[in-house]
Design a protein around this motif. Structure first.
Motif, PDB file in Angstrom:
ATOM      1  N   SER A  54       0.903  -1.383   0.002  1.00  0.00           N
ATOM      2  CA  SER A  54       0.030   0.017  -0.061  1.00  0.00           C
ATOM      3  C   SER A  54       0.946   1.264   0.036  1.00  0.00           C
ATOM      4  O   SER A  54       1.947   1.327   0.544  1.00  0.00           O
ATOM      5  CB  SER A  54      -0.742  -0.019   1.189  1.00  0.00           C
ATOM      6  OG  SER A  54      -1.642  -1.197   1.519  1.00  0.00           O
ATOM      7  N   ASP A  55       0.274   2.344  -0.390  1.00  0.00           N
ATOM      8  CA  ASP A  55       1.079   3.608  -0.431  1.00  0.00           C
ATOM      9  C   ASP A  55       1.100   3.978   0.963  1.00  0.00           C
ATOM     10  O   ASP A  55       0.007   4.074   1.760  1.00  0.00           O
ATOM     11  CB  ASP A  55       0.204   4.877  -1.310  1.00  0.00           C
ATOM     12  CG  ASP A  55       0.264   4.551  -2.840  1.00  0.00           C
ATOM     13  OD1 ASP A  55       1.352   3.603  -3.073  1.00  0.00           O
ATOM     14  OD2 ASP A  55      -0.415   5.001  -3.334  1.00  0.00           O
ATOM     15  N   TRP A  56       2.299   4.883   1.387  1.00  0.00           N
ATOM     16  CA  TRP A  56       2.129   5.257   2.677  1.00  0.00           C
ATOM     17  C   TRP A  56       0.935   6.301   3.076  1.00  0.00           C
ATOM     18  O   TRP A  56       0.517   6.212   4.060  1.00  0.00           O
ATOM     19  CB  TRP A  56       3.449   6.084   3.032  1.00  0.00           C
ATOM     20  CG  TRP A  56       3.565   6.652   4.198  1.00  0.00           C
ATOM     21  CD1 TRP A  56       3.682   8.022   4.272  1.00  0.00           C
ATOM     22  CD2 TRP A  56       3.399   6.114   5.644  1.00  0.00           C
ATOM     23  NE1 TRP A  56       3.697   8.360   5.544  1.00  0.00           N
ATOM     24  CE2 TRP A  56       3.580   7.262   6.515  1.00  0.00           C
ATOM     25  CE3 TRP A  56       3.065   4.820   6.119  1.00  0.00           C
ATOM     26  CZ2 TRP A  56       3.449   7.177   7.911  1.00  0.00           C
ATOM     27  CZ3 TRP A  56       3.052   4.741   7.402  1.00  0.00           C
ATOM     28  CH2 TRP A  56       3.242   5.785   8.347  1.00  0.00           C
ATOM     29  N   SER A  57       0.665   7.123   2.040  1.00  0.00           N
ATOM     30  CA  SER A  57      -0.174   8.040   2.530  1.00  0.00           C
ATOM     31  C   SER A  57      -1.739   7.365   2.626  1.00  0.00           C
ATOM     32  O   SER A  57      -2.473   8.035   3.531  1.00  0.00           O
ATOM     33  CB  SER A  57      -0.504   9.044   1.039  1.00  0.00           C
ATOM     34  OG  SER A  57      -0.626   8.327   0.137  1.00  0.00           O
ATOM     35  N   GLN A  58      -1.951   6.415   1.791  1.00  0.00           N
ATOM     36  CA  GLN A  58      -3.238   5.665   2.191  1.00  0.00           C
ATOM     37  C   GLN A  58      -3.270   5.277   3.546  1.00  0.00           C
ATOM     38  O   GLN A  58      -4.223   5.501   4.323  1.00  0.00           O
ATOM     39  CB  GLN A  58      -3.581   4.643   1.195  1.00  0.00           C
ATOM     40  CG  GLN A  58      -4.776   3.914   1.082  1.00  0.00           C
ATOM     41  CD  GLN A  58      -4.824   2.743   0.399  1.00  0.00           C
ATOM     42  OE1 GLN A  58      -3.748   2.059  -0.135  1.00  0.00           O
ATOM     43  NE2 GLN A  58      -5.906   2.043   0.410  1.00  0.00           N
ATOM     44  N   LEU A  59      -2.285   4.301   3.819  1.00  0.00           N
ATOM     45  CA  LEU A  59      -2.058   3.834   5.255  1.00  0.00           C
ATOM     46  C   LEU A  59      -2.081   5.001   6.318  1.00  0.00           C
ATOM     47  O   LEU A  59      -2.711   4.631   7.294  1.00  0.00           O
ATOM     48  CB  LEU A  59      -0.805   3.107   5.479  1.00  0.00           C
ATOM     49  CG  LEU A  59      -0.708   1.836   4.900  1.00  0.00           C
ATOM     50  CD1 LEU A  59       0.684   1.171   4.867  1.00  0.00           C
ATOM     51  CD2 LEU A  59      -1.898   0.714   5.451  1.00  0.00           C
ATOM     52  N   ARG A  60      -1.642   5.921   6.000  1.00  0.00           N
ATOM     53  CA  ARG A  60      -1.248   7.277   7.210  1.00  0.00           C
ATOM     54  C   ARG A  60      -2.534   7.863   7.458  1.00  0.00           C
ATOM     55  O   ARG A  60      -2.961   7.938   8.555  1.00  0.00           O
ATOM     56  CB  ARG A  60      -0.108   8.143   6.448  1.00  0.00           C
ATOM     57  CG  ARG A  60      -0.152   9.418   7.521  1.00  0.00           C
ATOM     58  CD  ARG A  60       0.508   9.228   8.815  1.00  0.00           C
ATOM     59  NE  ARG A  60       0.714  10.187   9.727  1.00  0.00           N
ATOM     60  CZ  ARG A  60      -0.414  10.341  10.489  1.00  0.00           C
ATOM     61  NH1 ARG A  60      -1.407   9.630  10.472  1.00  0.00           N
ATOM     62  NH2 ARG A  60      -0.423  11.495  11.296  1.00  0.00           N
ATOM     63  N   SER A  61      -3.538   7.912   6.371  1.00  0.00           N
ATOM     64  CA  SER A  61      -4.795   8.501   6.642  1.00  0.00           C
ATOM     65  C   SER A  61      -5.661   7.375   7.324  1.00  0.00           C
ATOM     66  O   SER A  61      -6.612   7.886   8.287  1.00  0.00           O
ATOM     67  CB  SER A  61      -5.467   8.869   5.293  1.00  0.00           C
ATOM     68  OG  SER A  61      -5.684   8.044   4.533  1.00  0.00           O
ATOM     69  N   VAL A  62      -5.520   6.297   7.189  1.00  0.00           N
ATOM     70  CA  VAL A  62      -6.342   5.075   8.009  1.00  0.00           C
ATOM     71  C   VAL A  62      -5.928   5.154   9.456  1.00  0.00           C
ATOM     72  O   VAL A  62      -6.733   5.124  10.212  1.00  0.00           O
ATOM     73  CB  VAL A  62      -6.204   3.800   7.202  1.00  0.00           C
ATOM     74  CG1 VAL A  62      -6.764   2.780   7.999  1.00  0.00           C
ATOM     75  CG2 VAL A  62      -6.610   3.824   5.758  1.00  0.00           C
ATOM     76  N   MET A  63      -4.576   5.527   9.696  1.00  0.00           N
ATOM     77  CA  MET A  63      -3.922   5.543  10.805  1.00  0.00           C
ATOM     78  C   MET A  63      -4.685   6.534  11.641  1.00  0.00           C
ATOM     79  O   MET A  63      -4.925   6.333  13.166  1.00  0.00           O
ATOM     80  CB  MET A  63      -2.582   5.536  10.927  1.00  0.00           C
ATOM     81  CG  MET A  63      -1.916   4.231  10.583  1.00  0.00           C
ATOM     82  SD  MET A  63      -0.206   4.558   9.902  1.00  0.00           S
ATOM     83  CE  MET A  63       0.838   4.091  11.465  1.00  0.00           C
TER      84      MET A  63
END
Ligand SMILES: NC(=O)c1ccc[n+]([C@@H]2O[C@H](COP(=O)([O-])OP(=O)(O)OC[C@H]3O[C@@H](n4cnc5c(N)ncnc54)[C@H](O)[C@@H]3O)[C@@H](O)[C@H]2O)c1
Ligand SMILES: [Zn+2]
Length: 520
Positions: free
Chosen positions: A470-479
Motif C-alpha cells: 500500500s501507499d504510505w499516504s493511504q495507510l497514514r490516513s487510515v491510521m
C-alpha cells in the motif's frame, strides 16, 4: 525443560523414551548412544579400555548437552550416581522407570552387551539396586511402574506431565480470578461449573465435539453454536444468544462459557456482561491468540458494520482455562498469528520470550513443546501484569499503562483495514512492530541490533517483517482514524530499549514515511 528417564539397566528407558518422544513430538537423546556416536566406541569398550571414571566424565558432558535439548532424555543407568549430573536436574521432569530386580534380571540376562552385568546377573543387579534405588527415589520427580506395556507407561507419563505442568496466573481485577494454563485444564473449569443449574456453552462449529463432550459432564449445560470468525461478533448473533438464554430461563446464578477463538470469547463475554445485567462468565480460549491476548483483560464486545469492536463492555471472567490440548488441530497460520502477540509481550516486557525464540524457533511454533507453553505462560503473565495495573485503560499522564499492549498495532490495524481483513492479525502486528522499531531507531530510542532483533525473532517463527503493498499516504490516513489514535494525533507505542515501552505523539511525518520505506 526436558523429560528425563532414569532407572536401572534394562528398565526400558530407551524404548519408553523413544515412544514418549514420538507422542510429544520432541527429540529423543539416549546419553549412552550419544557417547557412542561421539567416541565411535561402544560403551562396554570404553569401560574396558579406558575405565569407568573416563566413561563417567564423557557421560557428564553428554548429559549436559542432552538436557539442554528440551526433549526426552534417557540417562544411562549409573549417570544419576554422579553428583554433578544430579545437580543439573532441578527444573526438569525426572521420571523413574521402576522395575523389579527379578524382571530386570530376566531382561538383562538376555542382553550380554551391558558392561556391568557380564557375570552373575542376579547378584549384580541386586547390588546395583541397593546402591541406586535410594538415589532414584530422592532424585525422581515422579515414579512410574514400568512393568506394564510400553503404551501404558507412555500414557501414564503423559498424564503426569499434563497435571505437573499446570500453571496458575492470578489476575488482580475487581474480582480476582485465575488463568489456568496446561494440558487438560478444561476439566478444572468443568469442576468449577459443577452444580450450576444452567450453563450456556458458546462455541464455533469446528469445536462442536469438544463443546458436546464438555456439556456431557455438566447436566445443566446447553450448546449455542456461533459462526466461525468475525461473523460471530454481530448484533444478529448477539440477539440470537440473548433470546436462547431467555427461553431457557437463565437467572443470575447461571453461567456462560465461551469456548473458542477470540471472536467466540469476545461474543460470549459480552453476552454474559449484558444478559440480566451480568451473568458469571467462564472463558475457555482455544486459539493461541485468544489465550495470549483475548482471554485476559476483561474486554468483551461485538462489531458493527461501521467498525470492529465498537460495542462492548469490560466484564471479567470468573476463571480462564487455556487448555493446550485444544491447540493440536489449529492451522499453523493461526499459531503464527498468536505468536505475533506472544513475541510482542517479549519486546514490551519479557526478553526471556525473545530468548526462547532465538534458542529454538521451531519449538516455539509447535504448540506441544515445553518451550511453547513457557512462552505462552510468560505472555499471559505480561498481559496480566499490565492489565492488573490499568484495568480500564486509564493510565495516568506520563504512564504508558495498558497502551503498551498496542505495540505494533497502529500500523497493523491500518494494514488489516486496507487489506480487507485478509491478513492474520498477528502477522500485521509483526510488520507493525518492525515499523515501530524503525521509527524508534530514527528517534535514537533503539539501536541497530535491537531493530535487527525484531526482524530476526519474528521471521524465525514464520511471521512477515516487510510490507509494501500500500501507499504510505493511504495507510497514514487510515491510521489517523484508528479508534486508539486519540483524535487526529497519531500516537505510537515505541520502545526505548527492549522491554521499555513508551507512547509518543507528534512524530515528524517525514520520519514516519522514511520508516515505512524501510520495511518495504
Ligand atoms: N478481548 C480482547 O482483549 C481481545 C484481544 C485480542 C483479540 N481479540 C479479538 O479476537 C478475535 C480474533 O481471535 P482469533 O484469532 O482466535 O480468531 P477466531 O475466533 O476467528 O478463531 C480463528 C479460527 O480458528 C477456529 N478455531 C478456534 N479454535 C480452534 C481450534 N482449537 N482448532 C481449530 N480451529 C479453531 C475458529 O473457529 C476460527 O475459524 C478478534 O475478533 C479480535 O478482536 C480480542
Ligand atoms: Zn492484537
Amino acid at each position: 525443560m526436558s523429560v528425563v528417564l532414569i532407572g536401572l539397566p534394562a528398565s526400558g528407558k530407551t524404548t519408553v523414551g523413544a515412544a514418549l518422544a514420538t507422542v510429544l513430538g520432541l527429540s529423543f537423546i539416549d546419553t549412552d548412544v550419544l557417547i557412542e556416536e561421539r567416541t565411535g566406541s561402544l560403551v562396554r569398550e570404553i569401560f574396558a579400555d579406558q575405565g569407568e571414571d573416563h566413561f563417567r566424565q564423557l557421560e557428564q558432558v553428554a548429559a549436559a548437552d542432552a538436557l539442554a535439548s528440551g526433549g526426552v532424555v534417557s540417562l544411562g543407568g549409573g549417570a544419576i550416581m554422579t553428583e554433578a549430573i544430579r545437580a543439573m536436574l532441578p527444573g526438569h521432569q525426572v521420571v523413574w522407570l521402576d522395575v523389579s530386580v527379578v524382571t530386570l534380571t530376566r531382561r538383562a540376562g538376555m542382553n550380554r552387551l551391558r558392561p556391568l552385568l557380564l557375570t552373575d546377573v542376579r547378584a549384580q543387579m541386586s547390588a546395583l539396586a541397593a546402591k541406586r534405588l535410594p538415589v532414584y527415589e530422592r532424585t525422581a520427580t515422579w515414579r512410574v511402574d514400568a512393568e506394564q506395556p510400553v503404551d501404558d507407561i507412555v500414557a501414564q507419563i503423559m498424564d503426569h506431565l499434563a497435571s505437573a505442568a499446570v500453571v496458575t496466573v492470578r489476575v488482580e481485577a475487581d474480582q480476582p480470578y485465575d488463568v489456568l494454563i496446561g494440558r487438560g485444564v478444561a476439566s478444572k473449569l468443568v469442576e468449577r461449573l459443577e452444580g450450576v443449574a444452567r450453563i450456556a456453552i458458546l462455541h464455533p462449529p469446528v469445536l462442536h465435539d469438544r463443546a458436546a463432550a464438555m456439556a456431557a459432564k455438566l447436566p445443566g449445560a446447553m450448546l449455542i453454536e456461533a459462526p466461525a470468525g468475525e461473523a460471530a461478533k454481530t448484533t444478529t448473533v448477539l440477539d440470537h444468544c440473548w433470546r436462547a438464554l431467555a427461553q431457557a430461563g437463565f437467572t443470575r446464578s447461571d453461567a456462560v462459557v465461551g469456548l473458542g477463538g477470540g471472536t467466540t470469547t469476545d461474543l460470549a463475554g459480552f453476552v454474559a456482561a449484558t444478559m440480566l445485567r451480568g451473568l458469571p462468565y467462564f472463558s475457555l480460549p482455544t486459539t493461541v491468540l485468544a489465550m495470549a491476548d483475548a482471554a485476559v483483560g476483561g474486554k468483551t464486545g461485538v462489531n458493527l458494520p461501521e467498525g470492529k469492536n465498537l460495542v462492548g463492555a469490560f466484564w471479567e471472567p470468573r476463571a480462564v482455562a487455556c487448555d493446550l490440548d485444544f491447540l493440536g488441530d489449529l492451522p499453523s497460520a493461526e499459531v503464527a498469528s498468536g505468536l505475533g502477540e506472544i513475541i510482542k509481550c517479549g519486546f514490551i516486557a519479557d526478553s526471556e520470550i525473545l530468548d526462547l525464540a532465538r534458542l529454538d524457533p521451531q519449538a516455539l511454533t509447535n504448540t506441544s513443546t515445553p518451550a511453547f507453553a513457557e512462552a505462552l505462560t510468560r505472555a499471559i503473565q505480561v498481559k496480566t501484569a499490565v492489565v492488573s495495573q490499568d484495568l480500564r485503560e486509564q493510565a495516568k499522564a506520563g504512564q504508558v499503562g495498558r497502551e503498551a499492549l498496542n505495540y505494533g498495532h497502529t500500523l497493523a490495524h491500518a494494514i488489516e483495514k486496507v487489506e480487507g481483513f485478509t491478513w492474520a492479525h498477528g502477522a500485521a502486528v509483526a510488520v507493525g512492530m518492525v515499523f515501530a522499531a524503525e521509527v524508534a531507531r530514527r528517534l535514537g530510542l533503539l539501536n541497530d541490533d535491537e531493530v535487527a532483533l525484531h526482524r530476526e525473532v519474528l521471521a524465525s517463527v514464520g511471521l512477515p517483517v516487510s510490507y509494501h503493498a500500500s501507499d504510505w499516504s493511504q495507510l497514514r490516513s487510515v491510521m489517523s482514524v484508528d479508534k486508539k489514535a486519540r483524535g487526529n494525533h497519531l500516537r505510537l507505542v515505541l520502545l526505548e530499549g527492549i522491554g521499555h515501552p513508551t507512547a509518543l505523539a507528534d512524530i515528524p511525518e517525514d520520519l514516519l514515511a522514511d520508516s515505512y520505506a524501510a520495511i518495504g
